[in-house]
Structures are given as structure tokens and as C-alpha cells.
Design an enzyme around this catalytic site. Structure first.
Site, PDB file in Angstrom:
ATOM      1  CG  HIS A 306      -2.115   0.868   1.074  1.00 54.69           C
ATOM      2  ND1 HIS A 306      -2.053   2.223   1.241  1.00 54.69           N
ATOM      3  CD2 HIS A 306      -3.382   0.573   0.714  1.00 54.69           C
ATOM      4  CE1 HIS A 306      -3.256   2.729   1.005  1.00 54.69           C
ATOM      5  NE2 HIS A 306      -4.084   1.753   0.672  1.00 54.69           N
ATOM      6  CG  ASP A 363      -8.613  -4.124  -2.684  1.00 56.00           C
ATOM      7  OD1 ASP A 363      -9.817  -4.008  -2.464  1.00 56.00           O
ATOM      8  OD2 ASP A 363      -7.900  -3.206  -3.131  1.00 56.00           O
TER       9      ASP A 363
END
Ligand code: ACO
Length: 429
Positions: A306, A363
Site C-alpha cells: 500500500h 482487497d
């Protein structure tokens, strides 16, 4: 407080701006006019493009708060519309305000029948995200009363916010039904937002649909977890489009396009496809981890890494528990979930992932939950759109109400050819 920038024999003072959580930024607003320099920051990792009151995110400590409230508290105690109200209007609503808000949103769930013609014009196999991009912008043709494209009045704007929140789940449900050749289900405003959404997706005229309470709760939580994430790629896109005074529908459509990419919202679909690929090829996790580390191989561990979380993604922690509960509910244990757990464990023990601070993001697990509920892989990112819509709206409104906001227009460092002598086509070899 000021910072000092020295460049050759020149030196300038640059003001330091401090946020409410004590994070600091150098204000370079006068940099070019005083030194001729601009900054170059590919991917914007070091660049703040707005002052915002909506979301506080501390990636090092895994903190995410909306309007000051911890995401953990919101996910545990609120409905999606409650959190939508919070991010858009700034405070948690009273019961009366929330009822009024929900009623106004649900009143707008019905879509003009001619939008069905827009859906009809697309090939059957069209990805739901392409349908959403197209039909969201099409809404501006139906629901923007202003004569000047994009120049809505304040009343129009408020109605357009309710319209978008009300109609987007209907568009997502239509996208699902279209691909299967199934009849569209009309919204039922006796139901709440999530129940109505699920019935529009799964209801068929031949069989009464009763949504599973656990699935309803899971969707509610997942939508909340996706509500906002400060100036990520799609939200920045929405703000950037809106900065030109483009209307809300066009700006949101641009956000949907930005979200569709596999490095952003499209990752939830990509994770499931990756897990299916690993499973179908015999479950050799080690081999796939080695591929992800190989710089000559384009394969990445989807759902890992991320831009801002360098410790853990607080949303992923909630989603992981939710995923476990949902999959336990299933009669058979889902082999992909076991595979996901094993992949997570092996990657987290690997020095490549440790050194680069690569952890599972939201996700990594959300797709498994959607799959267990009966959604097809290509619907996962469309569900993300429903969740992220309030955040996009909140940022768009904040940007438009900011008297200091200007059209977004970054600069560049030109690296192309210097001036060349023009040769007419006849003389070119
Ligand atoms: N698998 C393998 N290696 C990775 C991964 C991954 N998933 N993510 C990052 N890396 C490596 C990079 O190759 C780079 O290695 P290097 O330093 O040796 O060159 C290093 O880790 C740093 O990564 P960057 O690409 O510089 O990180 P960036 O912040 O630009 O990208 C991103 C973040 C796009 C999320 C990236 O981690 C990625 O592609 N992840 C997979 C896709 C994904 O899950 N996206 C969803 C993000 S969450 C969301 O949008 C909802």
C-alpha cells in the site's frame, strides 16, 4: 515556523503548515515565483494537494479516522448511510437527521427508464465498471437542470448528492443483471439501503429473495470500510476533475475510471483471479512468491502493499475476521480462503516483503467475502464504488466550498527534443 531552502547562492524561507494531528508540510506556493524552481514528485508520495477535514490516515501506525472517529468504532456501530452522512456533512447524525437522510436517498433510487437503453446499447459481456463509468456520466444528462453544463445551483447540487447515493446501487445491480440477461429489479424503498441493494442484485421474478442477515451485515461493514481513504488515486481524480467546475456526475465518473485499475480498486478482482490461478496450478505458493520477488517477472502479489500503510491496514484486520465468519457459515470450507491464509503467512515471513513493508491490504480479503455471497469476480470493484461514493462526494463538496481552491494544473520537467528545424513531408526520408 519557517523552513529554509538553499539553492546555489539563493536561499528562501518557506512557511511550515501544521495539521491538527501535528503533521507538517512545507508550503511551496511561492517557490517558482521566487526561485524559478518547481518540485518533481513522481507518484506524489511527498506532495499534499489539499487541506482536508474529512479523513486522518497515519500509515505508519495503522490509524484511519473519519471526521475524528476511529474506523473500528464506525464499522462496529454504524450503518453505511450513517457514515456517509458523517463524511459528507461533518458530524454524526441524530436519529431524526439520519431517518430524513435515508428517506431522501432512498426516494432517489429509481432510475429514469431511458437509462435502460444506455445499458442495452452495450455488448452483453461489458465489464460492470465500464457500464458504471458510462451510466454515471449519463445521469448528468437526465438530472442536471442547469442550462450551463456543469454549473448547477446549490439546490441542484444537494439533490444530485441524494440522487447519486440513491441511484448508484441501482446502476450496479443493473450491471449485474445485464450480463446475465436477467430482468432488472426495481428498488424497494420499504427496505433499508443494503437490503434493497441485495434484492436488486439477486431478486428474480420466479423466486422470492430473502437476504441472509450475515451477508447484509458483511456488506454494511465492507461499504463502511471503503467510505473514504483521503487523497488516493480515484479521490484525487474526482477533486481534479471537479476543480475545473465540471459537474458532480462527470467527476464521479472519472473517479470510477481511476478506481477500475488493478493497482487501485481493481485489485479485489485481481486477488481472486490470482488465488484461483495459484489453486488451479496445484497450489504452489512458494513458486508464486518467488515470481512476485523476481524483477524480470511482471507478476505481483495482488492485495499486498500500500502506498501509505507501511505497518498494517486497519481495514484489512476487520475484513480478515469478517471473512473467517462468513466462510465458516458456508457448508464447505472454501479452499481459496485456506490458500489466502497460507499465502499471507508465507509472504509475511519472507524478507523481501518484510524489508519493503508489504502487508495485506483490504482487497486481499474483500473479494473472498463477495465471492462467498454469490457475486461474480467482475462485480467486486463495482461494490467498492458503492462504498467509496460518499468519500468522493465529500471531497468534491469540500473542494468546491473552499474559497482558496483553484483549478488543478501540475507542471512538468520537459525531457523531450529541443527546437528542431521543420522538414516538409515531401523532403522526409
Ligand atoms: N508484490 C511484489 N512486490 C511488490 C508489491 C507486490 N504486491 N507491491 C510493492 N512491491 C515492491 C515493488 O516492486 C518495490 O520494490 P523495489 O523497492 O525493489 O523496487 C517496493 O515493493 C515498493 O513498491 P512501490 O511499487 O514503489 O510502492 P507503491 O507505493 O508505488 O505502490 C501499490 C503501492 C500500487 C499498492 C503496490 O504495492 C501494488 O502494486 N500492490 C498490488 C496491487 C494492490 O493490491 N493494490 C491495491 C491497493 S489498496 C487500494 O487501492 C484499495
Amino acid at each position: 515556523m519557517n523552513g529554509k531552502l538553499t539553492f546555489g547562492d539563493k536561499s528562501i524561507d518557506l512557511p511550515i503548515i501544521e495539521g491538527t494531528e501535528k503533521e507538517k508540510a512545507i508550503d511551496i506556493g511561492k517557490l517558482r515565483s521566487t526561485t524559478g524552481l518547481i518540485t518533481l514528485d513522481s507518484g506524489y508520495s511527498n506532495t499534499g494537494s489539499a487541506k482536508s477535514k474529512i479523513t486522518y490516515l497515519n500509515g505508519e501506525e495503522g490509524i484511519l479516522r473519519h471526521r475524528g472517529y476511529r474506523i473500528e468504532d464506525l464499522a462496529l456501530n454504524c450503518t453505511f448511510l450513517e457514515v456517509a452522512y458523517l463524511v459528507i456533512f461533518g458530524d454524526l447524525p441524530s436519529k431524526e437527521k439520519l431517518d430524513n437522510f435515508s428517506e431522501r436517498v432512498m426516494r432517489h433510487a429509481l432510475i429514469d427508464e431511458r437509462i435502460k437503453d444506455v445499458f442495452k446499447a452495450f455488448p452483453l459481456a461489458t465489464h460492470p465498471m465500464a457500464l458504471l463509468e458510462a451510466t454515471t456520466v449519463a445521469l448528468s444528462a437526465f438530472y442536471s437542470s442547469s442550462e450551463v453544463y456543469g454549473k448547477d445551483t446549490k439546490d441542484d447540487l444537494e439533490r444530485n448528492i441524494f440522487r447519486l447515493l440513491g441511484k448508484l446501487p441501482s446502476l450496479v445491480a443493473y450491471s449485474y443483471k445485464k450480463k446475465r440477461g436477467l430482468p432488472y429489479a426495481y428498488p424497494n424503498t420499504d427496505l433499508n439501503y443494503v437490503e434493497n441493494f441485495l434484492q436488486m442484485v439477486f431478486n428474480v421474478p420466479t423466486r422470492k429473495y430473502n437476504s441472509n442477515p450475515l451477508f447484509r451485515e458483511a456488506i454494511e461493514k465492507l461499504l463502511i470500510l471503503h467510505v473514504d481513504h483521503e487523497l488516493n488515486c480515484s479521490t484525487s481524480t474526482v477533486r481534479m476533475i471537479g476543480s475545473s467546475e465540471a459537474n458532480l456526475y462527470s467527476s464521479i465518473s472519472g473517479g470510477i475510471s481511476a478506481l477500475s485499475g488493478a493497482l487501485h480498486g481493481g485489485a479485489n478482482q485481481a486477488v481472486l483471479e490470482m488465488l484461483e490461478q495459484i489453486y488451479q496450478q496445484g497450489g504452489n505458493i512458494k513458486m508464486f512468491i518467488e515470481r512476485a520477488k523476481d524483477k524480470n517477472d511482471s507478476f505481483k502479489l495482488m492485495g499486498f502493499g500500500h502506498r501509505v500503510y507501511k505497518n498494517f491496514d486497519p481495514r484489512a484486520v476487520i475484513v480478515k475476521d469478517l471473512c473467517r465468519t462468513i466462510l465458516k457459515e458456508q457448508a464447505e470450507n472454501n479452499p481459496l480462503f485456506d490458500l489466502a491464509l497460507e499465502l499471507e503467512e508465507q509472504a509475511l515471513q519472507d524478507s523481501y516483503f518484510q524489508e519493503r513493508k508489504l502487508y495485506p491490504n483490504i482487497d486481499f480479503y474483500s473479494g473472498l467475502i463477495y465471492k462467498a455471497m454469490g457475486f461474480s469476480n467482475d462485480m467486486f470493484t463495482a461494490l467498492f464504488v458503492v462504498g467509496r461514493l460518499p468519500g468522493w462526494i465529500a471531497h468534491w463538496v469540500e473542494m468546491r466550498n473552499d474559497p482558496h481552491s483553484r483549478i488543478d494544473r501540475p507542471r512538468q520537467v520537459y525531457t523531450g527534443a529541443t527546437e528542431r528545424k521543420f522538414t516538409p513531408i515531401k523532403e522526409r526520408s
